[in-house]
Design a protein around this motif. Structure first.
Motif, PDB file in Angstrom:
ATOM      1  N   ILE A 105      35.004  35.906  68.401  1.00 52.59           N
ATOM      2  CA  ILE A 105      36.314  35.772  67.772  1.00 52.59           C
ATOM      3  C   ILE A 105      36.164  34.815  66.590  1.00 52.59           C
ATOM      4  O   ILE A 105      35.713  33.685  66.756  1.00 52.59           O
ATOM      5  CB  ILE A 105      37.362  35.284  68.788  1.00 52.59           C
ATOM      6  N   VAL A 106      36.546  35.295  65.409  1.00 52.40           N
ATOM      7  CA  VAL A 106      36.344  34.548  64.166  1.00 52.40           C
ATOM      8  C   VAL A 106      37.695  34.219  63.530  1.00 52.40           C
ATOM      9  O   VAL A 106      38.527  35.109  63.348  1.00 52.40           O
ATOM     10  CB  VAL A 106      35.491  35.358  63.166  1.00 52.40           C
ATOM     11  N   ALA A 107      37.871  32.944  63.200  1.00 52.44           N
ATOM     12  CA  ALA A 107      39.076  32.487  62.514  1.00 52.44           C
ATOM     13  C   ALA A 107      38.794  32.335  61.032  1.00 52.44           C
ATOM     14  O   ALA A 107      37.785  31.743  60.637  1.00 52.44           O
ATOM     15  CB  ALA A 107      39.529  31.149  63.086  1.00 52.44           C
ATOM     16  N   THR A 108      39.681  32.898  60.216  1.00 56.06           N
ATOM     17  CA  THR A 108      39.652  32.687  58.775  1.00 56.06           C
ATOM     18  C   THR A 108      41.056  32.289  58.351  1.00 56.06           C
ATOM     19  O   THR A 108      42.026  32.575  59.057  1.00 56.06           O
ATOM     20  CB  THR A 108      39.229  33.950  58.004  1.00 56.06           C
ATOM     21  N   GLY A 109      41.150  31.620  57.226  1.00 59.45           N
ATOM     22  CA  GLY A 109      42.470  31.222  56.777  1.00 59.45           C
ATOM     23  C   GLY A 109      42.421  30.388  55.529  1.00 59.45           C
ATOM     24  O   GLY A 109      41.376  30.277  54.876  1.00 59.45           O
ATOM     25  N   GLU A 110      43.565  29.778  55.235  1.00 59.05           N
ATOM     26  CA  GLU A 110      43.671  28.992  54.021  1.00 59.05           C
ATOM     27  C   GLU A 110      44.759  27.938  54.172  1.00 59.05           C
ATOM     28  O   GLU A 110      45.655  28.059  54.994  1.00 59.05           O
ATOM     29  CB  GLU A 110      44.009  29.898  52.838  1.00 59.05           C
ATOM     30  N   ILE A 111      44.639  26.919  53.340  1.00 58.55           N
ATOM     31  CA  ILE A 111      45.702  25.932  53.200  1.00 58.55           C
ATOM     32  C   ILE A 111      46.589  26.431  52.066  1.00 58.55           C
ATOM     33  O   ILE A 111      46.114  26.696  50.957  1.00 58.55           O
ATOM     34  CB  ILE A 111      45.123  24.528  52.896  1.00 58.55           C
ATOM     35  N   THR A 112      47.865  26.593  52.353  1.00 61.77           N
ATOM     36  CA  THR A 112      48.783  27.147  51.359  1.00 61.77           C
ATOM     37  C   THR A 112      49.474  26.054  50.549  1.00 61.77           C
ATOM     38  O   THR A 112      49.930  26.313  49.437  1.00 61.77           O
ATOM     39  CB  THR A 112      49.836  28.045  52.031  1.00 61.77           C
ATOM     40  N   ARG A 113      49.543  24.849  51.108  1.00 59.31           N
ATOM     41  CA  ARG A 113      50.134  23.719  50.380  1.00 59.31           C
ATOM     42  C   ARG A 113      49.669  22.434  51.039  1.00 59.31           C
ATOM     43  O   ARG A 113      49.719  22.303  52.254  1.00 59.31           O
ATOM     44  CB  ARG A 113      51.653  23.794  50.407  1.00 59.31           C
ATOM     45  N   ALA A 114      49.235  21.492  50.221  1.00 57.40           N
ATOM     46  CA  ALA A 114      48.815  20.180  50.720  1.00 57.40           C
ATOM     47  C   ALA A 114      49.606  19.105  49.990  1.00 57.40           C
ATOM     48  O   ALA A 114      49.331  18.801  48.824  1.00 57.40           O
ATOM     49  CB  ALA A 114      47.315  19.974  50.523  1.00 57.40           C
ATOM     50  N   GLY A 115      50.619  18.591  50.654  1.00 59.52           N
ATOM     51  CA  GLY A 115      51.450  17.549  50.067  1.00 59.52           C
ATOM     52  C   GLY A 115      50.979  16.161  50.459  1.00 59.52           C
ATOM     53  O   GLY A 115      49.933  15.992  51.096  1.00 59.52           O
ATOM     54  N   LYS A 126      40.052  37.227  64.412  1.00 59.21           N
ATOM     55  CA  LYS A 126      39.646  38.636  64.450  1.00 59.21           C
ATOM     56  C   LYS A 126      38.417  38.833  65.321  1.00 59.21           C
ATOM     57  O   LYS A 126      37.582  37.942  65.453  1.00 59.21           O
ATOM     58  CB  LYS A 126      39.300  39.136  63.044  1.00 59.21           C
ATOM     59  N   ILE A 127      38.315  40.028  65.860  1.00 57.84           N
ATOM     60  CA  ILE A 127      37.100  40.542  66.490  1.00 57.84           C
ATOM     61  C   ILE A 127      36.693  41.708  65.605  1.00 57.84           C
ATOM     62  O   ILE A 127      37.371  42.752  65.606  1.00 57.84           O
ATOM     63  CB  ILE A 127      37.348  41.004  67.939  1.00 57.84           C
ATOM     64  N   GLY A 128      35.660  41.506  64.796  1.00 61.49           N
ATOM     65  CA  GLY A 128      35.318  42.519  63.791  1.00 61.49           C
ATOM     66  C   GLY A 128      36.470  42.656  62.828  1.00 61.49           C
ATOM     67  O   GLY A 128      36.935  41.674  62.253  1.00 61.49           O
ATOM     68  N   ASP A 129      36.989  43.881  62.675  1.00 59.23           N
ATOM     69  CA  ASP A 129      38.129  44.122  61.794  1.00 59.23           C
ATOM     70  C   ASP A 129      39.467  44.066  62.526  1.00 59.23           C
ATOM     71  O   ASP A 129      40.522  44.186  61.906  1.00 59.23           O
ATOM     72  CB  ASP A 129      37.995  45.492  61.115  1.00 59.23           C
ATOM     73  N   LYS A 130      39.436  43.921  63.847  1.00 62.62           N
ATOM     74  CA  LYS A 130      40.662  43.937  64.659  1.00 62.62           C
ATOM     75  C   LYS A 130      41.293  42.550  64.700  1.00 62.62           C
ATOM     76  O   LYS A 130      40.667  41.578  65.113  1.00 62.62           O
ATOM     77  CB  LYS A 130      40.325  44.404  66.078  1.00 62.62           C
ATOM     78  N   VAL A 131      42.555  42.448  64.273  1.00 61.35           N
ATOM     79  CA  VAL A 131      43.276  41.185  64.333  1.00 61.35           C
ATOM     80  C   VAL A 131      43.715  40.932  65.771  1.00 61.35           C
ATOM     81  O   VAL A 131      44.364  41.771  66.391  1.00 61.35           O
ATOM     82  CB  VAL A 131      44.500  41.175  63.384  1.00 61.35           C
TER      83      VAL A 131
END
Length: 150
Positions: A105-115, A126-131
């Motif tokens: 299980i792989v986590a990807t993401g981003e910081i959308t705002r850093a105040g 995700k597992i492969g392409d499956k969310v």
């Protein structure tokens, strides 16, 4: 924030990734977690589901997935924290499909705002392409000096 000791994995499913070999605390109980950050804007955090990660129905426990999401949010925020630290204010998740023993299980993401006081982020597991799960979270920066509050 203390320097994290990381080792490169040389074989197996996570060859080329890095991990903390002697992780203590809660993440040490449920990990190990593996990290891949060839591109700082595209950090990945992962683990391989084992029997102790499963619930009574034989799928990966939701709390295990939430812990991966929470940990990942902090990893994504590291460039914004500098020498500081943070605590989770809010973590929202939408479970979409189950994980099973042996799944990576792989986590990807981003910081959308850093105040100045809060940091907002989002990601997917995700597992492969499956969310498996989508998540959003808010971190609160901790003051560098103790406030006296417990």
């Amino acid at each position: 924030m203390s320097e994290r000791k990381l080792e490169t994995v040389t074989e197996g499913d996570f060859a080329g990734w890095v991990m903390e070999p002697d992780r203590e605390g809660f993440n040490g109980l449920i990990g190990p977690y593996y990290y891949q950050a060839e591109d700082p804007a595209n950090v990945k955090v992962a683990f391989k589901a084992e029997k102790h990660h499963l619930n009574g129905g034989g799928t990966v426990h939701g709390g295990c997935l939430l812990t991966l999401a929470d940990t990942s949010l902090f990893i994504f925020a590291l460039p914004h924290l500098g020498e500081g630290a943070a605590v989770t204010l809010q973590l929202d998740a939408q479970f979409q499909s189950p994980g099973r023993e042996g799944d990576i299980i792989v986590a990807t993401g981003e910081i959308t705002r850093a105040g100045k006081t809060v940091i907002f982020g989002r990601g997917e597991l995700k597992i492969g392409d499956k969310v498996v799960m989508s998540f959003t979270g808010i971190l609160s920066r901790k003051p560098t000096q103790p406030s006296g509050d417990a």
